[in-house]
Design a protein around this motif. Structure first.
Motif, PDB file in Angstrom:
ATOM      1  N   ARG A 186       9.381  -0.118  14.256  1.00  0.00           N
ATOM      2  CA  ARG A 186       9.274   0.587  15.536  1.00  0.00           C
ATOM      3  C   ARG A 186       7.864   0.473  16.112  1.00  0.00           C
ATOM      4  NH1 ARG A 186      10.208   5.181  13.828  1.00  0.00           N
ATOM      5  NH2 ARG A 186       8.110   6.068  13.896  1.00  0.00           N
ATOM      6  N   LEU A 187       6.851   0.650  15.271  1.00  0.00           N
ATOM      7  CA  LEU A 187       5.471   0.500  15.722  1.00  0.00           C
ATOM      8  C   LEU A 187       5.207  -0.907  16.235  1.00  0.00           C
ATOM      9  CD1 LEU A 187       3.439   2.422  12.986  1.00  0.00           C
ATOM     10  CD2 LEU A 187       3.456   2.918  15.431  1.00  0.00           C
ATOM     11  N   GLU A 188       5.741  -1.906  15.534  1.00  0.00           N
ATOM     12  CA  GLU A 188       5.573  -3.297  15.949  1.00  0.00           C
ATOM     13  C   GLU A 188       6.129  -3.512  17.352  1.00  0.00           C
ATOM     14  OE1 GLU A 188       4.610  -7.484  15.192  1.00  0.00           O
ATOM     15  OE2 GLU A 188       3.954  -5.565  14.340  1.00  0.00           O
ATOM     16  N   ARG A 189       7.305  -2.961  17.616  1.00  0.00           N
ATOM     17  CA  ARG A 189       7.927  -3.138  18.930  1.00  0.00           C
ATOM     18  C   ARG A 189       7.170  -2.352  20.004  1.00  0.00           C
ATOM     19  NH1 ARG A 189       9.187  -6.707  16.548  1.00  0.00           N
ATOM     20  NH2 ARG A 189      11.216  -7.316  15.722  1.00  0.00           N
ATOM     21  N   GLU A 190       6.730  -1.145  19.687  1.00  0.00           N
ATOM     22  CA  GLU A 190       6.004  -0.334  20.662  1.00  0.00           C
ATOM     23  C   GLU A 190       4.695  -0.993  21.080  1.00  0.00           C
ATOM     24  OE1 GLU A 190       5.547   3.397  18.706  1.00  0.00           O
ATOM     25  OE2 GLU A 190       7.580   4.091  19.161  1.00  0.00           O
ATOM     26  N   ARG A 191       4.122  -1.795  20.183  1.00  0.00           N
ATOM     27  CA  ARG A 191       2.847  -2.438  20.471  1.00  0.00           C
ATOM     28  C   ARG A 191       3.021  -3.864  20.962  1.00  0.00           C
ATOM     29  NH1 ARG A 191      -0.227  -0.890  14.927  1.00  0.00           N
ATOM     30  NH2 ARG A 191      -2.038  -1.814  15.940  1.00  0.00           N
ATOM     31  N   GLY A 192       4.276  -4.240  21.248  1.00  0.00           N
ATOM     32  CA  GLY A 192       4.539  -5.559  21.800  1.00  0.00           C
ATOM     33  C   GLY A 192       4.545  -6.669  20.770  1.00  0.00           C
ATOM     34  N   GLY A 193       4.610  -6.325  19.483  1.00  0.00           N
ATOM     35  CA  GLY A 193       4.625  -7.333  18.438  1.00  0.00           C
ATOM     36  C   GLY A 193       5.976  -7.993  18.301  1.00  0.00           C
ATOM     37  N   THR A 194       5.996  -9.144  17.646  1.00  0.00           N
ATOM     38  CA  THR A 194       7.225  -9.926  17.523  1.00  0.00           C
ATOM     39  C   THR A 194       7.634 -10.171  16.073  1.00  0.00           C
ATOM     40  OG1 THR A 194       5.963 -12.001  17.612  1.00  0.00           O
ATOM     41  CG2 THR A 194       6.775 -11.093  19.710  1.00  0.00           C
ATOM     42  N   ARG A 195       6.915  -9.616  15.121  1.00  0.00           N
ATOM     43  CA  ARG A 195       7.279  -9.843  13.722  1.00  0.00           C
ATOM     44  C   ARG A 195       8.645  -9.229  13.419  1.00  0.00           C
ATOM     45  NH1 ARG A 195       2.135  -7.731  10.474  1.00  0.00           N
ATOM     46  NH2 ARG A 195       2.248  -6.218  12.199  1.00  0.00           N
ATOM     47  N   THR A 196       9.410  -9.925  12.604  1.00  0.00           N
ATOM     48  CA  THR A 196      10.739  -9.462  12.228  1.00  0.00           C
ATOM     49  C   THR A 196      10.653  -8.466  11.080  1.00  0.00           C
ATOM     50  OG1 THR A 196      11.079 -11.189  10.580  1.00  0.00           O
ATOM     51  CG2 THR A 196      11.660 -11.717  12.877  1.00  0.00           C
ATOM     52  N   ALA A 197      11.794  -7.834  10.783  1.00  0.00           N
ATOM     53  CA  ALA A 197      11.844  -6.906   9.653  1.00  0.00           C
ATOM     54  C   ALA A 197      11.520  -7.623   8.349  1.00  0.00           C
ATOM     55  CB  ALA A 197      13.215  -6.248   9.580  1.00  0.00           C
ATOM     56  N   ASP A 198      12.004  -8.869   8.208  1.00  0.00           N
ATOM     57  CA  ASP A 198      11.703  -9.624   6.991  1.00  0.00           C
ATOM     58  C   ASP A 198      10.212  -9.887   6.859  1.00  0.00           C
ATOM     59  OD1 ASP A 198      14.316  -9.692   6.198  1.00  0.00           O
ATOM     60  OD2 ASP A 198      14.714 -11.706   7.000  1.00  0.00           O
ATOM     61  N   GLU A 199       9.562 -10.252   7.944  1.00  0.00           N
ATOM     62  CA  GLU A 199       8.119 -10.521   7.906  1.00  0.00           C
ATOM     63  C   GLU A 199       7.336  -9.256   7.581  1.00  0.00           C
ATOM     64  OE1 GLU A 199       7.684 -14.199  11.081  1.00  0.00           O
ATOM     65  OE2 GLU A 199       7.936 -12.153  11.841  1.00  0.00           O
ATOM     66  N   LEU A 200       7.715  -8.149   8.203  1.00  0.00           N
ATOM     67  CA  LEU A 200       7.043  -6.885   7.912  1.00  0.00           C
ATOM     68  C   LEU A 200       7.292  -6.453   6.475  1.00  0.00           C
ATOM     69  CD1 LEU A 200       7.780  -4.939  11.211  1.00  0.00           C
ATOM     70  CD2 LEU A 200       5.540  -5.697  10.419  1.00  0.00           C
ATOM     71  N   GLY A 201       8.521  -6.693   6.005  1.00  0.00           N
ATOM     72  CA  GLY A 201       8.836  -6.329   4.633  1.00  0.00           C
ATOM     73  C   GLY A 201       7.982  -7.062   3.626  1.00  0.00           C
ATOM     74  N   ARG A 202       7.719  -8.346   3.886  1.00  0.00           N
ATOM     75  CA  ARG A 202       6.842  -9.090   2.984  1.00  0.00           C
ATOM     76  C   ARG A 202       5.439  -8.510   3.004  1.00  0.00           C
ATOM     77  NH1 ARG A 202       9.948 -13.450   4.951  1.00  0.00           N
ATOM     78  NH2 ARG A 202       8.421 -13.959   6.568  1.00  0.00           N
TER      79      ARG A 202
END
Length: 255
Positions: A186-202
């Motif tokens: 959610r923070l990634e999307r609010e800040r305009g980021g494009t990382r996926t859940a898999d990328e954040l999970g890593r």
């Protein structure tokens, strides 16, 4: 204000991930929004100490990071001195900013994985001790030893409270990590980021092998073995827990 003394002990440690600037910066970035139910947990800690009523002139913050828990304690006990114990330079780099104007504090650079950490802190008894998401990096036997070391450092009537990640078996296993990932996405999307859940999970969980959580019931037993009384769980949600105990007002071993 920070006092002049800034003592350092070196050495490798469980939790060495937090020696890396990138890992520490990620953890501290939007901490309140990222960590599941952290506002609720910190409010419980504040209420515990305020309602207990034991006077606190000086307290320990074990695995203090950038001082978030010390700031909470100093807000309730503005005349107290905080002693922040940590070995991660990237984490400690944020202390000046976090504790600006918060009162009296000092840093003790030391590694909780060995009993020598005690030589880095000012001598004498402490009126309280807290820890946040740090002790779970230690193996079980070292946790037991640390609780005994901490008991010896507290004055009669002083309370220790640990906010930590604990082992869970059963249907709620993994729920804390799922909530952490959801919050991070959610923070990634609010800040305009494009990382996926898999990328954040890593990014979140690649260093999970450094975690050594133990069941909260086991840790309650270790606290009692160390001599603490009034040992109990104050909060529990999946792997998130707040628990601790008090050094007896009279020198009696816990039964």
């Amino acid at each position: 204000m920070t006092l002049a003394r800034d003592t350092q002990l070196g050495g490798a440690s469980p939790g060495a991930t937090w020696q890396r600037p990138g890992s520490a910066a990620w953890f501290l970035d939007h901490r309140q929004a990222r960590l599941p139910l952290i506002d609720v947990q910190e409010d419980i800690i504040r209420r515990l100490f305020e309602r207990q009523g034991h006077p606190i002139e000086r307290f320990l913050d074990l695995g203090a990071g950038d001082g978030a828990l010390s700031r909470l304690m100093l807000a309730s006990f503005p005349d107290a001195e905080a002693v922040l114990v940590d070995f991660s330079e990237p984490m400690l780099a944020g202390v000046e900013r976090r504790l600006a104007g918060a009162g009296c504090w000092r840093i003790a650079r030391a590694d909780l994985s060995a009993p020598e950490w005690r030589t880095a802190i000012p001598s004498g008894a402490y009126g309280a001790a807290v820890s946040s998401l740090a002790i779970h990096h230690l193996p079980a036997e070292r946790k037991r030893e640390l609780y005994a070391e901490l008991f010896a450092l507290l004055e009669a009537g002083a309370m220790f409270v640990n906010l930590d990640y604990v082992r869970v078996r059963g249907p709620l296993h993994g729920l804390w990590e799922e909530a952490l990932l959801e919050n991070s996405l959610r923070l990634e999307r609010e800040r305009g980021g494009t990382r996926t859940a898999d990328e954040l999970g890593r990014n979140l969980f690649d260093d999970a092998d450094e975690d050594r959580p133990d069941a909260v019931d086991d840790q309650l037993g270790w606290l009692r073995d160390a001599g603490f009384v009034d040992v109990e769980v104050h909060f529990k949600w999946a792997e998130a827990a707040i628990f601790g105990g008090t050094r007896p007002a009279r020198e009696e071993r816990a039964k």
